[in-house]
Motif scaffolding. Structure first.
Motif, PDB file in Angstrom:
ATOM      1  N   TYR A   7       0.861  -1.181   0.000  1.00 47.80           N
ATOM      2  CA  TYR A   7       0.000   0.000   0.000  1.00 47.80           C
ATOM      3  C   TYR A   7       0.898   1.231   0.000  1.00 47.80           C
ATOM      4  CZ  TYR A   7      -3.895   3.082   1.058  1.00 47.80           C
ATOM      5  OH  TYR A   7      -4.840   4.065   0.997  1.00 47.80           O
ATOM      6  N   PRO A   8       1.021   1.904  -1.150  1.00 53.58           N
ATOM      7  CA  PRO A   8       2.002   2.982  -1.290  1.00 53.58           C
ATOM      8  C   PRO A   8       1.575   4.344  -0.744  1.00 53.58           C
ATOM      9  CG  PRO A   8       0.849   2.658  -3.351  1.00 53.58           C
ATOM     10  CD  PRO A   8       0.343   1.602  -2.396  1.00 53.58           C
ATOM     11  N   HIS A   9       0.392   4.450  -0.190  1.00 50.44           N
ATOM     12  CA  HIS A   9      -0.113   5.744   0.258  1.00 50.44           C
ATOM     13  C   HIS A   9       0.129   5.945   1.752  1.00 50.44           C
ATOM     14  CE1 HIS A   9      -1.890   5.880  -3.688  1.00 50.44           C
ATOM     15  NE2 HIS A   9      -2.482   4.728  -3.442  1.00 50.44           N
ATOM     16  N   ASP A  10      -0.001   7.179   2.218  1.00 48.57           N
ATOM     17  CA  ASP A  10       0.212   7.481   3.635  1.00 48.57           C
ATOM     18  C   ASP A  10      -1.062   7.998   4.296  1.00 48.57           C
ATOM     19  OD1 ASP A  10      -0.019   9.973   2.509  1.00 48.57           O
ATOM     20  OD2 ASP A  10       1.811  10.778   3.382  1.00 48.57           O
ATOM     21  N   ASP A  11      -2.204   7.459   3.869  1.00 47.95           N
ATOM     22  CA  ASP A  11      -3.486   7.964   4.371  1.00 47.95           C
ATOM     23  C   ASP A  11      -4.230   6.966   5.256  1.00 47.95           C
ATOM     24  OD1 ASP A  11      -4.072   6.201   2.321  1.00 47.95           O
ATOM     25  OD2 ASP A  11      -5.574   7.484   1.387  1.00 47.95           O
ATOM     26  N   LEU A  12      -3.520   6.012   5.870  1.00 46.90           N
ATOM     27  CA  LEU A  12      -4.187   5.104   6.802  1.00 46.90           C
ATOM     28  C   LEU A  12      -4.523   5.860   8.078  1.00 46.90           C
ATOM     29  CD1 LEU A  12      -2.040   1.889   6.289  1.00 46.90           C
ATOM     30  CD2 LEU A  12      -4.330   2.349   5.403  1.00 46.90           C
ATOM     31  N   GLY A  13      -5.587   5.452   8.731  1.00 47.71           N
ATOM     32  CA  GLY A  13      -6.066   6.163   9.911  1.00 47.71           C
ATOM     33  C   GLY A  13      -7.151   7.141   9.509  1.00 47.71           C
ATOM     34  N   ALA A  14      -7.304   8.195  10.295  1.00 44.30           N
ATOM     35  CA  ALA A  14      -8.342   9.205  10.047  1.00 44.30           C
ATOM     36  C   ALA A  14      -7.740  10.402   9.324  1.00 44.30           C
ATOM     37  CB  ALA A  14      -8.963   9.655  11.355  1.00 44.30           C
ATOM     38  N   VAL A  15      -8.396  10.794   8.253  1.00 44.76           N
ATOM     39  CA  VAL A  15      -8.046  12.031   7.550  1.00 44.76           C
ATOM     40  C   VAL A  15      -9.247  12.956   7.720  1.00 44.76           C
ATOM     41  CG1 VAL A  15      -7.470  13.112   5.347  1.00 44.76           C
ATOM     42  CG2 VAL A  15      -6.532  10.855   5.915  1.00 44.76           C
ATOM     43  N   TYR A  16      -9.067  13.951   8.602  1.00 45.01           N
ATOM     44  CA  TYR A  16     -10.154  14.859   8.966  1.00 45.01           C
ATOM     45  C   TYR A  16     -10.237  16.035   8.006  1.00 45.01           C
ATOM     46  CZ  TYR A  16     -12.482  18.725  11.296  1.00 45.01           C
ATOM     47  OH  TYR A  16     -13.299  19.791  11.571  1.00 45.01           O
ATOM     48  N   ARG A  17     -11.464  16.349   7.625  1.00 50.37           N
ATOM     49  CA  ARG A  17     -11.815  17.594   6.940  1.00 50.37           C
ATOM     50  C   ARG A  17     -13.157  18.020   7.527  1.00 50.37           C
ATOM     51  NH1 ARG A  17      -9.213  14.671   3.164  1.00 50.37           N
ATOM     52  NH2 ARG A  17      -7.513  15.678   2.057  1.00 50.37           N
ATOM     53  N   PRO A  18     -13.437  19.313   7.623  1.00 49.52           N
ATOM     54  CA  PRO A  18     -14.712  19.740   8.216  1.00 49.52           C
ATOM     55  C   PRO A  18     -15.942  19.166   7.501  1.00 49.52           C
ATOM     56  CG  PRO A  18     -13.226  21.598   8.051  1.00 49.52           C
ATOM     57  CD  PRO A  18     -12.558  20.449   7.325  1.00 49.52           C
ATOM     58  N   GLN A  19     -15.826  18.872   6.207  1.00 48.31           N
ATOM     59  CA  GLN A  19     -16.966  18.342   5.446  1.00 48.31           C
ATOM     60  C   GLN A  19     -17.157  16.838   5.652  1.00 48.31           C
ATOM     61  OE1 GLN A  19     -14.192  19.774   4.489  1.00 48.31           O
ATOM     62  NE2 GLN A  19     -14.382  20.857   2.582  1.00 48.31           N
ATOM     63  N   ALA A  20     -16.049  16.109   5.848  1.00 51.42           N
ATOM     64  CA  ALA A  20     -16.107  14.648   6.000  1.00 51.42           C
ATOM     65  C   ALA A  20     -14.773  14.147   6.526  1.00 51.42           C
ATOM     66  CB  ALA A  20     -16.419  13.986   4.666  1.00 51.42           C
ATOM     67  N   THR A  21     -14.810  13.015   7.203  1.00 55.79           N
ATOM     68  CA  THR A  21     -13.607  12.345   7.679  1.00 55.79           C
ATOM     69  C   THR A  21     -13.541  10.982   7.015  1.00 55.79           C
ATOM     70  OG1 THR A  21     -13.658  13.487   9.801  1.00 55.79           O
ATOM     71  CG2 THR A  21     -12.433  11.418   9.723  1.00 55.79           C
ATOM     72  N   THR A  22     -12.376  10.667   6.458  1.00 62.08           N
ATOM     73  CA  THR A  22     -12.160   9.359   5.846  1.00 62.08           C
ATOM     74  C   THR A  22     -11.317   8.531   6.795  1.00 62.08           C
ATOM     75  OG1 THR A  22     -12.228  10.317   3.637  1.00 62.08           O
ATOM     76  CG2 THR A  22     -11.233   8.145   3.843  1.00 62.08           C
ATOM     77  N   LEU A  23     -11.750   7.299   7.042  1.00 56.39           N
ATOM     78  CA  LEU A  23     -11.038   6.373   7.914  1.00 56.39           C
ATOM     79  C   LEU A  23     -10.577   5.180   7.080  1.00 56.39           C
ATOM     80  CD1 LEU A  23     -13.715   6.577  10.651  1.00 56.39           C
ATOM     81  CD2 LEU A  23     -11.367   7.273  11.008  1.00 56.39           C
ATOM     82  N   LYS A  24      -9.313   4.794   7.263  1.00 59.40           N
ATOM     83  CA  LYS A  24      -8.776   3.622   6.569  1.00 59.40           C
ATOM     84  C   LYS A  24      -7.970   2.790   7.550  1.00 59.40           C
ATOM     85  CE  LYS A  24      -8.531   5.548   1.938  1.00 59.40           C
ATOM     86  NZ  LYS A  24      -7.647   5.785   0.777  1.00 59.40           N
ATOM     87  N   LEU A  25      -8.188   1.471   7.486  1.00 61.01           N
ATOM     88  CA  LEU A  25      -7.525   0.524   8.372  1.00 61.01           C
ATOM     89  C   LEU A  25      -7.036  -0.659   7.560  1.00 61.01           C
ATOM     90  CD1 LEU A  25      -6.975  -0.518  11.332  1.00 61.01           C
ATOM     91  CD2 LEU A  25      -9.194  -1.664  11.139  1.00 61.01           C
ATOM     92  N   TRP A  26      -5.768  -1.026   7.725  1.00 60.95           N
ATOM     93  CA  TRP A  26      -5.237  -2.228   7.078  1.00 60.95           C
ATOM     94  C   TRP A  26      -5.512  -3.415   7.979  1.00 60.95           C
ATOM     95  CZ3 TRP A  26      -0.908  -5.574   8.112  1.00 60.95           C
ATOM     96  CH2 TRP A  26      -0.627  -6.459   7.065  1.00 60.95           C
ATOM     97  N   ALA A  27      -6.406  -4.294   7.546  1.00 62.70           N
ATOM     98  CA  ALA A  27      -6.778  -5.484   8.321  1.00 62.70           C
ATOM     99  C   ALA A  27      -7.158  -6.588   7.332  1.00 62.70           C
ATOM    100  CB  ALA A  27      -7.938  -5.160   9.261  1.00 62.70           C
ATOM    101  N   PRO A  28      -6.173  -7.163   6.624  1.00 62.98           N
ATOM    102  CA  PRO A  28      -6.468  -8.094   5.539  1.00 62.98           C
ATOM    103  C   PRO A  28      -7.133  -9.389   5.962  1.00 62.98           C
ATOM    104  CG  PRO A  28      -4.119  -8.051   5.978  1.00 62.98           C
ATOM    105  CD  PRO A  28      -4.738  -6.940   6.789  1.00 62.98           C
ATOM    106  N   THR A  29      -6.992  -9.809   7.199  1.00 60.94           N
ATOM    107  CA  THR A  29      -7.624 -11.061   7.629  1.00 60.94           C
ATOM    108  C   THR A  29      -8.992 -10.847   8.263  1.00 60.94           C
ATOM    109  OG1 THR A  29      -6.465 -11.003   9.741  1.00 60.94           O
ATOM    110  CG2 THR A  29      -5.402 -12.223   7.940  1.00 60.94           C
ATOM    111  N   ALA A  30      -9.407  -9.603   8.447  1.00 58.52           N
ATOM    112  CA  ALA A  30     -10.725  -9.320   9.043  1.00 58.52           C
ATOM    113  C   ALA A  30     -11.835  -9.736   8.090  1.00 58.52           C
ATOM    114  CB  ALA A  30     -10.843  -7.841   9.380  1.00 58.52           C
ATOM    115  N   THR A  31     -12.933 -10.211   8.662  1.00 55.81           N
ATOM    116  CA  THR A  31     -14.101 -10.556   7.863  1.00 55.81           C
ATOM    117  C   THR A  31     -15.134  -9.439   7.879  1.00 55.81           C
ATOM    118  OG1 THR A  31     -15.092 -11.688   9.758  1.00 55.81           O
ATOM    119  CG2 THR A  31     -13.804 -13.028   8.207  1.00 55.81           C
ATOM    120  N   ASN A  32     -15.008  -8.521   8.823  1.00 59.01           N
ATOM    121  CA  ASN A  32     -15.911  -7.382   8.907  1.00 59.01           C
ATOM    122  C   ASN A  32     -15.259  -6.321   9.793  1.00 59.01           C
ATOM    123  OD1 ASN A  32     -18.352  -5.946   8.450  1.00 59.01           O
ATOM    124  ND2 ASN A  32     -19.096  -6.550  10.452  1.00 59.01           N
TER     125      ASN A  32
END
Length: 107
Positions: A17-42
């Motif tokens: 994963y070549p990007h550095d946007d894992l975790g929470a990226v906050y903006r007043p309009q919306a927050t994007t959350l990303k988590l690396w969990a390849p073995t998770a089912t949900n």
């Protein structure tokens, strides 16, 4: 273990994963959350109004082919708290294991 997860997990190059946007990226309009969990089912976001609120709103996350789970939460979430609720395979026919965890990418 889910065969699709097991098959793809055996090749570590699948999860680059070549990007550095894992975790929470906050903006007043919306927050994007990303988590690396390849073995998770949900994975779901548990969103709390404040630190004392015991009843979170649950927001589903979507898994991509690299094992990254993501969700975009609309609105200004300044001052809100969150955890991830992660389900992992139980193995040997057992029920999935569900854990509530902090964001390992929080800063």
């Amino acid at each position: 273990m889910n065969l699709a997860v097991e098959r793809s997990f055996s090749d570590p190059m699948t999860y680059l994963y070549p990007h550095d946007d894992l975790g929470a990226v906050y903006r007043p309009q919306a927050t994007t959350l990303k988590l690396w969990a390849p073995t998770a089912t949900n994975v779901q976001v548990m969103l709390f109004d404040d630190a004392t609120n015991p009843s979170p709103a649950l927001q589903p996350m979507v898994r991509d082919s690299k094992g990254i789970w993501s969700a975009a939460l609309n609105g200004d979430l300044a001052g809100k708290y969150y955890l991830y609720q992660v389900a992992l395979p139980g193995g040997n026919g057992r029920a999935p294991v569900v854990a509530q965890v902090n964001d390992p990418y929080a800063h």
